[in-house]
Design a protein around this motif. Structure first.
Motif, mmCIF file in Angstrom:
data_model
loop_
_atom_site.group_PDB
_atom_site.id
_atom_site.type_symbol
_atom_site.label_atom_id
_atom_site.label_comp_id
_atom_site.label_asym_id
_atom_site.label_seq_id
_atom_site.Cartn_x
_atom_site.Cartn_y
_atom_site.Cartn_z
ATOM 1 N N PRO A 126 0.832 -1.207 0.000
ATOM 2 C CA PRO A 126 0.000 0.000 0.000
ATOM 3 C C PRO A 126 0.863 1.252 0.000
ATOM 4 O O PRO A 126 2.021 1.229 0.444
ATOM 5 C CB PRO A 126 -0.798 -0.128 1.302
ATOM 6 N N LYS A 127 0.303 2.361 -0.445
ATOM 7 C CA LYS A 127 1.058 3.613 -0.544
ATOM 8 C C LYS A 127 1.155 4.307 0.810
ATOM 9 O O LYS A 127 2.226 4.746 1.213
ATOM 10 C CB LYS A 127 0.390 4.533 -1.565
ATOM 11 N N ASP A 188 -4.512 4.086 2.440
ATOM 12 C CA ASP A 188 -4.814 2.739 1.950
ATOM 13 C C ASP A 188 -5.277 1.841 3.093
ATOM 14 O O ASP A 188 -6.150 0.998 2.910
ATOM 15 C CB ASP A 188 -3.583 2.141 1.272
#
Length: 707
Positions: A126-127, A188
């Motif tokens: 995830p970012k 996220d």
């Protein structure tokens, strides 16, 4: 001696009868016996491990090919060099998360809930991930774990006012997290560890801040994962709306309970004797839950009088370090020579971390930690023995939820299959915990009455409307709406905000008096704090206004004076070292928050006076230590070591442009020079530096440099 085949047969019968919990407990107990006698696992035992779902305990060398296949099939990447095998229920939770589900998970302390976060990050990449933790100590522990795995690809952020990188893992207590609300478009994953603390029944003081963070940040989160132990049910509420509640009773260790209280029968001397006997019988690690600060004091006094000093150079060095940097007559200085540490929520962060590190040492470290409930809230440590000295939490009777959380610290996967629990006072009656999350009155100032009117009582709606009307009259509608939309106020308590606003509005000298704060060491500053600011707080946080104000005035010399020197100046006000920790914590958190709200509101009410105390607030928030020194203390570098490094000329901590991550990069680069050139480093200084450097990996330093 246990007959392994007969016990395996009994466990198999339980599994066939679907008595899975009893079967798993007996199996774990059997694994403990086999481990202590250093016997090899046989094929039958491995098969029972597989049937129980305890896949990490399988021995692939002695398993059948079918069981070996399961062991390999449940391996996942968690960011380490080698994948690890999850147990069956961990794997189920991870599957839910990878499928995009929002989860509120209740599972025992030994379940391994955090490992699932690591696996999710390693697999999904995830970012932006934000992890809310209940305490600063847990912030550092989580940071250390994730930095070793992901710092090459993610910027790990744990303090406010840090620029974000391309990919970020943010780890905060709830009070800090809200400052990042506007800094990213989307999260996220939002993780809330120990989310039961959002209920005022479990943490009345801090629950509003956690609810506020869950509400605001939850709006930006694409996915949510909330973790807690021992919750039976969760009410329908806006804070966990749309989340799947999973309750799992899957334990990976067995708790062997010894009900000593039945023989003690409330006899104080018998309880004292029992504690000394239990500690003398075992040479393994013990956690003692003492219930309150007074309980910690009673237990530690008993241990000083009835235990011998340890033959440990490391602990002797630690005691000398405490005597020099804190106080030679402090109880902890004497205790550590006996292999005993103290864990409470008020100690300097680095000092708590150092003691936990010493407790984790296999040899020569601390054997015993005496604790309040901070040991279940502030750190993920465990021991073979847990001794429940008190059945109270502060002044209240211990509830079953907290009691189970405490004893859940007994045992640890692969180290202690069996946790021995010694209960010296009658435990609470067993009960299922129904977690109720509701809007408290203290959160009303941040609530949109139109959006959440279904969740508010008629009384709360009336209170909220009255607050809006009064604040509009005091500061104007445009200002009121803007402050609420920006989330500029830290407090969400309508009555408290109204009190601040009226004090500023009605006292013409209030704003002018704030100018005294720009001379923090002056008597005028102390007068403003005691006569104008602290009087806004009912009870003054359990300390006299003048005494607290004088403490803050003396604390302004925190960088130039040592802790013993500060205590010497404070001795006239009867401020002990234990009170020093409490007052510093109140100053850097509670007083800082109060002054922030005063500063925001006075700018709206009296803009013509052009008063701004934000620079004083910034200094106070870091206890008047320069630059990033306070933040580095959270990373495990005590202020006294930062002072020595600064004095050497290697790093100028007084440089206002020096941010935390640049400082970490320099500290990493200069490691050898610091160890060789800094004057006055004693043996324990070097031990502490090793611990600090262990938490700032080379990968993290390089990642920070890029971002």
């Amino acid at each position: 001696m246990t007959d392994i085949f007969e016990e395996c047969s009994a466990i198999n019968d339980l599994l066939q009868a679907n008595e899975k919990i009893e079967a798993r407990n007996r199996l774990i107990f059997l694994l403990d016996v086999i481990g202590k006698t250093e016997q090899a696992y046989n094929t039958l035992l491995n098969h029972l491990i597989r049937e129980s779902g305890l896949y990490p305990y399988l021995d692939p060398e002695t398993s059948s090919w079918q069981d070996r296949f399961v062991y390999e099939s449940f391996k996942v990447d968690i960011g380490q060099n080698e994948p690890v095998t999850l147990h069956s229920e961990q794997s189920l939770v991870l599957k839910h998360l990878l499928d995009g589900d929002n989860l509120a998970l209740s599972a025992p302390t030994s379940f391994g809930k955090s490992l699932i976060i690591d696996a999710y990050i390693a697999i999904k990449r995830p970012k932006n991930v934000l992890i809310l933790v209940p305490t600063i100590a847990l912030t550092d522990e989580t940071r250390r774990r994730l930095s070793k795995k992901f710092s090459a690809e993610y910027k790990i952020v744990t303090t406010s006012e840090v620029a974000l990188g391309e990919n970020n893992i943010l780890i905060f207590p709830q009070e800090r997290a809200i400052h990042y609300y506007d800094k990213f478009e989307q999260l996220d994953l939002l993780v809330v560890d120990e989310f039961y603390k959002a209920s005022s029944a479990f943490d009345k003081e801090r629950s509003p801040a956690l609810l506020k963070a869950m509400l605001k940040l939850g709006e930006k989160a694409a996915q949510k994962y909330y973790l807690a132990p021992n919750i039976a049910d969760l009410n329908d509420n806006p804070f966990t709306k749309g989340m799947t509640f999973l309750r799992m009773d899957f334990n990976t260790v067995f708790l062997e309970k010894h009900e000593e209280y039945k023989d003690i029968n409330k006899d104080v001397q018998k309880k004292n004797d029992a504690l000394i006997r239990i500690l003398g019988k075992h040479k393994t690690k013990s956690l003692i839950y003492a219930g309150s600060y007074a309980g910690v004091d009673s237990v530690t006094t008993l241990l000083i009088d009835n235990t011998n000093k340890e033959d440990s150079q490391l602990l002797s060095d630690f005691s000398a370090w405490l005597a020099t940097n804190y106080h030679p007559n402090w109880k902890l200085t004497n205790l550590v020579k006996r292999g005993v540490g103290i864990h409470t929520g008020q100690l300097h962060r680095s000092l708590s971390q150092i003691q936990v590190r010493l407790f984790e040492e296999e040899k020569d470290g601390l054997q015993t930690l005496v604790s309040t409930s901070s040991i279940i809230e502030g750190v993920n440590t465990s021991a073979e023995n847990v001794i429940v000295w008190s059945n109270k939490k502060a002044h209240l009777k211990l509830d079953d939820f907290t009691y189970r959380n405490i004893i859940g610290r007994g045992g640890r996967m692969f180290r202690h299959f069996v946790g021995k629990i010694y209960i010296l006072e009658e435990p609470p009656s067993p009960s299922d915990t129904q977690l109720e999350l509701t809007f408290p009155d203290e959160l009303l100032a941040d609530v949109d009455d139109e959006k959440y009117k279904q969740q508010l009582s008629d009384k709360q709606l009336a209170k909220l409307l009255q607050y809006k009307e009064e604040m509009t009259q005091i500061i104007g509608q445009e200002s009121f709406e803007r402050l609420r939309n920006e989330g500029a106020l830290i407090s969400s308590d309508t009555e408290f905000i109204r009190t601040i606003a009226l004090a500023i509005k009605n006292d013409q000298k209030f704003v002018r008096a704030l100018a005294n704060l720009h001379a923090p060491s002056s008597e005028y500053c102390a007068w403003t704090l005691s006569q104008k600011i602290l009087k806004l707080v009912p009870g003054g946080w359990d300390v006299g206004y003048a005494k607290f104000a004088e403490f803050v005035r003396v604390l302004s010399s925190n960088w130039s004076l040592s802790v013993p020197e500060l205590l010497d100046q404070l001795s006239a006000h009867d401020i002990t070292i234990d009170e020093f920790f409490k007052l510093e914590r109140n100053a850097t958190f509670k007083l800082t928050a109060l002054l922030n709200d005063i500063n925001v509101i006075q700018k709206e009410i009296a803009p013509d006076q052009k008063m701004d105390i934000s620079s004083y607030i910034a200094k106070l928030s870091r206890a008047f230590l320069p630059s990033c020194t306070m933040a580095l203390e959270e990373y495990g570098l005590p202020r006294m070591l930062a002072k020595k490094i600064h004095a050497s000329g290697l790093i100028n901590f007084e440089d206002e442009d020096l941010d935390l991550h640049t400082a970490i990069d320099r500290l990493h680069t200069l490691r050898l020079e610091i160890l060789e050139k800094v004057e006055g480093l004693i043996a324990f200084d070097r031990y502490v530096l090793d611990y600090f450097y262990d938490g700032i990996t080379l990968q993290q330093s390089r990642a920070v440099g890029k971002q």
